[in-house]
Motif scaffolding. Sequence first.
Motif, PDB file in Angstrom:
ATOM      1  N   CYS A  96       1.652  -7.705   3.380  1.00 28.57           N
ATOM      2  CA  CYS A  96       2.176  -8.577   4.424  1.00 28.57           C
ATOM      3  C   CYS A  96       1.972 -10.045   4.072  1.00 28.57           C
ATOM      4  CB  CYS A  96       1.507  -8.259   5.756  1.00 28.57           C
ATOM      5  SG  CYS A  96       1.855  -6.594   6.324  1.00 28.57           S
ATOM      6  N   ARG A 110      -1.123  -3.246   4.647  1.00 26.78           N
ATOM      7  CA  ARG A 110      -1.147  -2.352   5.805  1.00 26.78           C
ATOM      8  C   ARG A 110      -0.420  -1.064   5.476  1.00 26.78           C
ATOM      9  NH1 ARG A 110      -0.625  -7.486   8.215  1.00 26.78           N
ATOM     10  NH2 ARG A 110      -2.142  -7.829   9.864  1.00 26.78           N
ATOM     11  N   CYS A 165       2.087   1.350   6.719  1.00 29.95           N
ATOM     12  CA  CYS A 165       3.154   1.202   7.701  1.00 29.95           C
ATOM     13  C   CYS A 165       3.928   2.498   7.866  1.00 29.95           C
ATOM     14  CB  CYS A 165       4.114   0.096   7.282  1.00 29.95           C
ATOM     15  SG  CYS A 165       3.358  -1.523   7.275  1.00 29.95           S
ATOM     16  N   VAL A 197       7.496  -6.383   9.621  1.00 33.48           N
ATOM     17  CA  VAL A 197       6.429  -5.468  10.019  1.00 33.48           C
ATOM     18  C   VAL A 197       5.881  -5.887  11.383  1.00 33.48           C
ATOM     19  CG1 VAL A 197       4.092  -4.784   9.411  1.00 33.48           C
ATOM     20  CG2 VAL A 197       5.811  -4.913   7.655  1.00 33.48           C
ATOM     21  N   ALA A 245       0.750  -0.568  10.868  1.00 35.25           N
ATOM     22  CA  ALA A 245       1.896  -1.302  11.408  1.00 35.25           C
ATOM     23  C   ALA A 245       3.130  -0.408  11.393  1.00 35.25           C
ATOM     24  CB  ALA A 245       2.149  -2.563  10.585  1.00 35.25           C
ATOM     25  N   ASP A 246       4.183  -0.876  12.025  1.00 34.83           N
ATOM     26  CA  ASP A 246       5.484  -0.218  12.000  1.00 34.83           C
ATOM     27  C   ASP A 246       6.464  -1.111  11.245  1.00 34.83           C
ATOM     28  OD1 ASP A 246       4.849   2.048  13.476  1.00 34.83           O
ATOM     29  OD2 ASP A 246       5.295   1.078  15.384  1.00 34.83           O
TER      30      ASP A 246
END
Length: 118
Positions: free
Chosen positions: A48, A54, A56, A76, A87-88
């Motif tokens: 990120c 992260r 994801c 993200v 995260a998504d």
Amino acid sequence: MAYYKNGKKRNNRQIEGDEVIRVPLPKEGQLFGVVEQALGAGWMDVRCADGKIRRCRIPGKLKRRMWIKVGDVVIVQPWPVQTDKRADIVYRYTRTQVDWLLRKGKISQDFLTGGLML
């Protein structure tokens, strides 16, 4: 051009100053990211813009609609609980959109290659 179900055109443009932006930018709480590793089962490791990696998740809505590969630039949305770890993935940029982001200074070439952050 994207359309609603009733056949009307959907306007997905934003205005920044005097310029019309056709590329979605991260909103409040969202970050730019670059996919580092595909883990399988809809999970990816993403580097990120804040310097953290992260894990994801690709939501089913995106998973069925587009392929996300290693090296893709994405938006993200960190989870509210494990903010630094999970995260998504909200959006994937096309190559043309990444070129536009580079030209406008929204991201840097070093960010794409894994060097210095934004």
